[in-house]
Design a protein around this motif. Structure first.
Motif, PDB file in Angstrom:
ATOM      1  N   MET A   1      12.101  -5.683 -22.607  1.00 40.38           N
ATOM      2  CA  MET A   1      10.756  -5.541 -22.392  1.00 40.38           C
ATOM      3  C   MET A   1      10.311  -5.164 -21.089  1.00 40.38           C
ATOM      4  O   MET A   1       9.337  -4.413 -20.670  1.00 40.38           O
ATOM      5  CB  MET A   1       9.878  -6.745 -23.159  1.00 40.38           C
ATOM      6  N   ALA A   2      11.199  -5.887 -20.220  1.00 40.67           N
ATOM      7  CA  ALA A   2      10.730  -5.660 -18.792  1.00 40.67           C
ATOM      8  C   ALA A   2      11.065  -4.030 -18.389  1.00 40.67           C
ATOM      9  O   ALA A   2      10.317  -3.629 -17.525  1.00 40.67           O
ATOM     10  CB  ALA A   2      11.490  -6.301 -17.771  1.00 40.67           C
ATOM     11  N   LEU A   3      12.090  -3.483 -18.857  1.00 48.52           N
ATOM     12  CA  LEU A   3      12.441  -2.126 -18.739  1.00 48.52           C
ATOM     13  C   LEU A   3      11.268  -1.225 -19.590  1.00 48.52           C
ATOM     14  O   LEU A   3      10.775  -0.173 -18.692  1.00 48.52           O
ATOM     15  CB  LEU A   3      13.729  -1.602 -19.152  1.00 48.52           C
ATOM     16  N   ALA A   4      10.624  -1.554 -20.550  1.00 46.61           N
ATOM     17  CA  ALA A   4       9.755  -1.002 -21.175  1.00 46.61           C
ATOM     18  C   ALA A   4       8.213  -0.877 -20.570  1.00 46.61           C
ATOM     19  O   ALA A   4       7.522  -0.118 -20.513  1.00 46.61           O
ATOM     20  CB  ALA A   4       9.673  -1.360 -22.495  1.00 46.61           C
ATOM     21  N   ARG A   5       8.171  -2.076 -19.739  1.00 45.81           N
ATOM     22  CA  ARG A   5       7.045  -2.319 -18.887  1.00 45.81           C
ATOM     23  C   ARG A   5       7.047  -1.702 -17.572  1.00 45.81           C
ATOM     24  O   ARG A   5       5.974  -1.615 -17.007  1.00 45.81           O
ATOM     25  CB  ARG A   5       6.777  -3.726 -18.836  1.00 45.81           C
ATOM     26  N   LEU A   6       8.069  -0.918 -17.190  1.00 45.45           N
ATOM     27  CA  LEU A   6       8.140  -0.319 -15.669  1.00 45.45           C
ATOM     28  C   LEU A   6       6.953   0.611 -15.506  1.00 45.45           C
ATOM     29  O   LEU A   6       6.331   0.479 -14.557  1.00 45.45           O
ATOM     30  CB  LEU A   6       9.306   0.133 -15.748  1.00 45.45           C
ATOM     31  N   PRO A   7       6.740   1.682 -16.355  1.00 49.62           N
ATOM     32  CA  PRO A   7       5.699   2.461 -16.104  1.00 49.62           C
ATOM     33  C   PRO A   7       4.058   1.784 -16.084  1.00 49.62           C
ATOM     34  O   PRO A   7       3.616   2.076 -15.097  1.00 49.62           O
ATOM     35  CB  PRO A   7       5.603   3.430 -17.357  1.00 49.62           C
ATOM     36  N   HIS A   8       4.134   0.829 -17.057  1.00 51.69           N
ATOM     37  CA  HIS A   8       2.746   0.064 -17.072  1.00 51.69           C
ATOM     38  C   HIS A   8       2.670  -0.484 -15.513  1.00 51.69           C
ATOM     39  O   HIS A   8       1.595  -0.943 -15.113  1.00 51.69           O
ATOM     40  CB  HIS A   8       2.766  -0.845 -18.144  1.00 51.69           C
ATOM     41  N   SER A   9       3.732  -1.272 -15.230  1.00 50.42           N
ATOM     42  CA  SER A   9       3.529  -2.249 -13.764  1.00 50.42           C
ATOM     43  C   SER A   9       3.415  -1.270 -12.799  1.00 50.42           C
ATOM     44  O   SER A   9       2.657  -1.664 -11.957  1.00 50.42           O
ATOM     45  CB  SER A   9       5.222  -2.802 -13.861  1.00 50.42           C
ATOM     46  N   ASN A  10       3.837  -0.024 -13.058  1.00 49.09           N
ATOM     47  CA  ASN A  10       3.550   0.900 -11.754  1.00 49.09           C
ATOM     48  C   ASN A  10       2.309   1.123 -11.755  1.00 49.09           C
ATOM     49  O   ASN A  10       1.626   1.500 -10.555  1.00 49.09           O
ATOM     50  CB  ASN A  10       4.624   2.105 -11.876  1.00 49.09           C
TER      51      ASN A  10
ATOM     52  N   PRO B   1       0.738  -1.041   0.195  1.00 49.22           N
ATOM     53  CA  PRO B   1       0.124   0.010   0.014  1.00 49.22           C
ATOM     54  C   PRO B   1       0.740   1.244   0.300  1.00 49.22           C
ATOM     55  O   PRO B   1       0.310   2.250  -0.582  1.00 49.22           O
ATOM     56  CB  PRO B   1      -0.826  -0.116   1.400  1.00 49.22           C
ATOM     57  N   LEU B   2       1.952   1.214   0.695  1.00 46.21           N
ATOM     58  CA  LEU B   2       2.918   2.353   0.754  1.00 46.21           C
ATOM     59  C   LEU B   2       3.563   2.479  -0.756  1.00 46.21           C
ATOM     60  O   LEU B   2       3.660   3.935  -1.132  1.00 46.21           O
ATOM     61  CB  LEU B   2       3.835   2.432   2.103  1.00 46.21           C
ATOM     62  N   THR B   3       3.923   1.562  -1.201  1.00 44.86           N
ATOM     63  CA  THR B   3       4.457   1.653  -2.555  1.00 44.86           C
ATOM     64  C   THR B   3       3.649   2.416  -3.527  1.00 44.86           C
ATOM     65  O   THR B   3       3.871   3.084  -4.355  1.00 44.86           O
ATOM     66  CB  THR B   3       4.984   0.099  -3.041  1.00 44.86           C
ATOM     67  N   ALA B   4       2.399   1.930  -3.437  1.00 38.60           N
ATOM     68  CA  ALA B   4       1.170   2.393  -4.193  1.00 38.60           C
ATOM     69  C   ALA B   4       1.085   3.864  -4.233  1.00 38.60           C
ATOM     70  O   ALA B   4       0.813   4.695  -5.123  1.00 38.60           O
ATOM     71  CB  ALA B   4       0.010   1.692  -4.140  1.00 38.60           C
ATOM     72  N   LEU B   5       0.992   4.530  -2.913  1.00 34.86           N
ATOM     73  CA  LEU B   5       0.996   5.567  -2.374  1.00 34.86           C
ATOM     74  C   LEU B   5       2.014   6.658  -3.058  1.00 34.86           C
ATOM     75  O   LEU B   5       1.853   7.631  -3.599  1.00 34.86           O
ATOM     76  CB  LEU B   5       0.801   5.860  -1.036  1.00 34.86           C
TER      77      LEU B   5
ATOM     78  N   LEU C   1       4.275   5.882  -5.634  1.00 36.67           N
ATOM     79  CA  LEU C   1       4.148   5.853  -6.991  1.00 36.67           C
ATOM     80  C   LEU C   1       3.130   6.751  -7.317  1.00 36.67           C
ATOM     81  O   LEU C   1       3.397   7.587  -8.442  1.00 36.67           O
ATOM     82  CB  LEU C   1       3.912   4.401  -7.314  1.00 36.67           C
ATOM     83  N   PHE C   2       1.977   6.671  -6.938  1.00 31.79           N
ATOM     84  CA  PHE C   2       0.742   7.790  -7.259  1.00 31.79           C
ATOM     85  C   PHE C   2       1.319   9.122  -7.131  1.00 31.79           C
ATOM     86  O   PHE C   2       1.248  10.069  -8.110  1.00 31.79           O
ATOM     87  CB  PHE C   2      -0.364   7.372  -6.238  1.00 31.79           C
ATOM     88  N   CYS C   3       1.952   9.385  -5.984  1.00 27.82           N
ATOM     89  CA  CYS C   3       2.470  10.897  -5.768  1.00 27.82           C
ATOM     90  C   CYS C   3       3.787  11.307  -6.921  1.00 27.82           C
ATOM     91  O   CYS C   3       3.764  12.191  -7.176  1.00 27.82           O
ATOM     92  CB  CYS C   3       3.308  10.890  -4.339  1.00 27.82           C
ATOM     93  N   ALA C   4       4.685  10.092  -7.290  1.00 26.73           N
ATOM     94  CA  ALA C   4       5.372  10.320  -8.127  1.00 26.73           C
ATOM     95  C   ALA C   4       5.034  10.866  -9.504  1.00 26.73           C
ATOM     96  O   ALA C   4       5.285  11.470 -10.270  1.00 26.73           O
ATOM     97  CB  ALA C   4       6.399   9.243  -8.267  1.00 26.73           C
ATOM     98  N   TYR C   5       3.949  10.018  -9.799  1.00 27.68           N
ATOM     99  CA  TYR C   5       3.104  10.405 -11.216  1.00 27.68           C
ATOM    100  C   TYR C   5       2.464  11.651 -11.256  1.00 27.68           C
ATOM    101  O   TYR C   5       2.469  12.480 -12.291  1.00 27.68           O
ATOM    102  CB  TYR C   5       2.358   9.311 -11.387  1.00 27.68           C
ATOM    103  N   LEU C   6       2.042  11.986  -9.992  1.00 24.06           N
ATOM    104  CA  LEU C   6       1.318  13.302 -10.024  1.00 24.06           C
ATOM    105  C   LEU C   6       2.305  14.434 -10.152  1.00 24.06           C
ATOM    106  O   LEU C   6       2.134  15.251 -10.703  1.00 24.06           O
ATOM    107  CB  LEU C   6       0.620  13.378  -8.613  1.00 24.06           C
ATOM    108  N   VAL C   7       3.473  14.128  -9.462  1.00 19.19           N
ATOM    109  CA  VAL C   7       4.482  15.103  -9.509  1.00 19.19           C
ATOM    110  C   VAL C   7       4.887  15.413 -10.954  1.00 19.19           C
ATOM    111  O   VAL C   7       5.260  16.452 -11.617  1.00 19.19           O
ATOM    112  CB  VAL C   7       5.702  14.665  -8.674  1.00 19.19           C
ATOM    113  N   LEU C   8       4.841  14.364 -11.833  1.00 20.02           N
ATOM    114  CA  LEU C   8       5.214  14.560 -13.318  1.00 20.02           C
ATOM    115  C   LEU C   8       4.385  15.329 -14.066  1.00 20.02           C
ATOM    116  O   LEU C   8       4.657  15.927 -15.020  1.00 20.02           O
ATOM    117  CB  LEU C   8       5.235  12.909 -13.978  1.00 20.02           C
ATOM    118  N   LEU C   9       3.039  14.918 -13.508  1.00 21.90           N
ATOM    119  CA  LEU C   9       1.994  15.722 -14.392  1.00 21.90           C
ATOM    120  C   LEU C   9       1.955  17.259 -13.961  1.00 21.90           C
ATOM    121  O   LEU C   9       2.079  18.203 -14.587  1.00 21.90           O
ATOM    122  CB  LEU C   9       0.631  15.287 -14.028  1.00 21.90           C
TER     123      LEU C   9
END
Length: 467
Positions: free
Chosen positions: A414-423, A344-348, A350-358
């Motif tokens: 492909m594992a590296l290319a999938r990182l954003p999708h996995s997140n 759950p902390l990892t998900a939170l 990651l969410f904050c990190a993607y929000l920062v990118l936006l």
């Protein structure tokens, strides 16, 4: 430092900075944790303690067992794949002392029919129909199979030697059962690796499990075993000594070994065996063909199904086990349970990190219109960002290396290319798990949030005798 700027941008910049500081700080903590595991694994590798055993497949495949073995397969609405799974298992494991118990529900006649088709005329398959309407929980289905197994033992006057767990979508390795049979002499619980199959029709969802399991079952469990921490069971590709399973059942108020209140009864069972003084073993072996002796399967290929499955894992391992298993054990055990429960902390984070990118993208675009950049990162934040960049590069190298070792360079890239999708999947699964857990705290019933399977790795349906 904040500078004079259009007021709304100043607020956005403040939000961006605080979210960036939060995400960067926790990413660094996570990096320290991962690098510590990496360093332990590298030390084990250098000292020869992380070597994968080499086995002669020809001498293992079809080898008679030292005693009776029961294979338990719980199902719910698996009519599209269970027949193929059974046909393969019966061909791959021809040992006469094996009996396969398949659990179905009274309101799932399609799966019942498919089980009978897959079994054919082989008397080693025992169909067990739960008189309760499904789905209940996977643990409830397993307990029904365990009760049927006990009834057979009483009727025969003889006990099984080991109990193996597999899922309806699994493709078993012909050499796995003899290896598990031999290893159970030295351990009460044995786990072999799980290898998801790359899926050409689902390169970013169904295939992203490849790198996760390659790293987890190629490094994390190896480190866990070497440090003496409890080994969690994956629920597939695992075997339990019959006597130990009986001890766990005897200590349970229900008289059954699988906890119906838990969504990850397999994970919990592995830890309970350690707590009961049992011996655990993570067994990695390769045949002379270079292929890992492992359980293979096609994991969910659609986003919503993958999110549902991972949410169940997070709910059971990260949230339920906090309540049910606590924090018993020493420093190493606490460290490993912290790793297990960080979902759950990892998900939170990651969410904050993607929000920062936006936000950063929006503020950059605003700067192009002459509104100015309201702030610049200070020294501490720059250090955190550089540390994050370095750790990301290191993590990418490790992920590529472990994935490429099992699947080749192409899948490793492909594992590296999938990182954003996995997140993104991790974020959605963490949110779903948290809401589901809160629901159970408010009185909602724990049910089998089942993942449905419609694909089977057909290339593995017949044991390959030429490899």
């Amino acid at each position: 430092m904040m500078q004079g700027a259009w007021a709304p941008l100043g607020w956005l910049a403040l939000v961006e900075r605080e979210l960036l500081l939060f995400a960067a700080s926790f990413f660094v903590l996570g990096a320290i944790d991962e690098i510590a595991v990496d360093l332990v694994w590298l030390w084990l590798r250098l000292t020869g303690r992380a070597r994968t055993a080499q086995v002669d497949r020809a001498s293992h495949e079809g080898r008679p067992l030292a005693g009776r073995a029961a294979l338990l397969i719980p199902t719910w609405r698996e009519e599209s794949i269970i027949a193929a799974t059974l046909a393969h298992a019966l061909a791959a494991w021809p040992q006469k002392d094996l009996r396969i118990y398949v659990g179905c529900y009274c309101n799932d006649p399609q799966t019942v029919q498919a089980v009978m088709e897959g079994a054919g005329c082989d008397s080693r398959v025992r169909l067990v129909i739960n008189d309760r309407c499904g789905p209940t929980t996977k643990a409830d289905c397993l307990n029904r199979l365990y009760a049927a197994m006990e009834a057979d033992e009483e009727r025969w006057g003889d006990r099984y030697r080991l109990v193996v767990l597999q899922d309806a979508e699994d493709v078993v390795d012909p050499a796995a059962l003899p290896l598990l049979d031999a290893a159970i002499d030295l351990a009460d619980f044995v786990q072999i690796p799980v290898l998801p199959e790359p899926q050409s029709t689902s390169r970013f969802v169904g295939s992203h499990y490849c790198e996760e399991f390659a790293e987890s079952h190629g490094k994390s469990l190896v480190v866990r075993q070497a440090l003496g921490a409890a080994l969690p069971a994956a629920g597939v590709g695992c075997a339990f000594a019959r006597d130990m399973l009986g001890c766990i059942a005897g200590a349970s108020p229900s008289g059954m070994p699988f906890s119906v209140e838990s969504l990850t009864e397999d994970y919990e069972l592995g830890l309970r065996i350690e707590a009961a003084g049992g011996r655990s073993c993570f067994l990695r072996a390769r045949g002379e063909d270079g292929r890992l002796v492992a359980t293979r399967a096609c994991f969910p290929a659609r986003l919503e199904l993958s999110v549902r499955q991972k949410a169940r894992w997070i709910h059971g391992i990260s949230l339920q086990s906090w309540d049910r298993l606590g924090w018993s054990g020493g420093a190493v055990e606490t460290w490993m349970r912290l790793r297990d429960r960080r979902g759950p902390l990892t998900a939170l984070v990651l969410f904050c990190a993607y929000l920062v990118l936006l936000l950063a993208g929006g503020l950059w675009l605003a700067g192009k219109f002459g509104l100015g950049r309201p702030w610049e990162p200070d020294g501490l934040l720059l250090v955190l960002l550089w540390a994050n960049l370095a750790s990301f590069a290191w993590r990418s190298v490790m992920r590529f290396a472990f994935t490429a070792r099992e699947y080749g360079v192409g899948v490793g890239l492909m594992a590296l290319a999938r990182l954003p999708h996995s997140n993104v999947i991790a974020i959605l699964a963490g949110r779903r798990a948290l809401f589901a857990y809160v629901g159970t705290l408010l009185g909602a019933e724990v049910r089998w949030d089942k993942t449905y399977h419609h694909a089977h790795p057909s290339s593995l349906l017949v044991p390959d005798k030429t490899a």
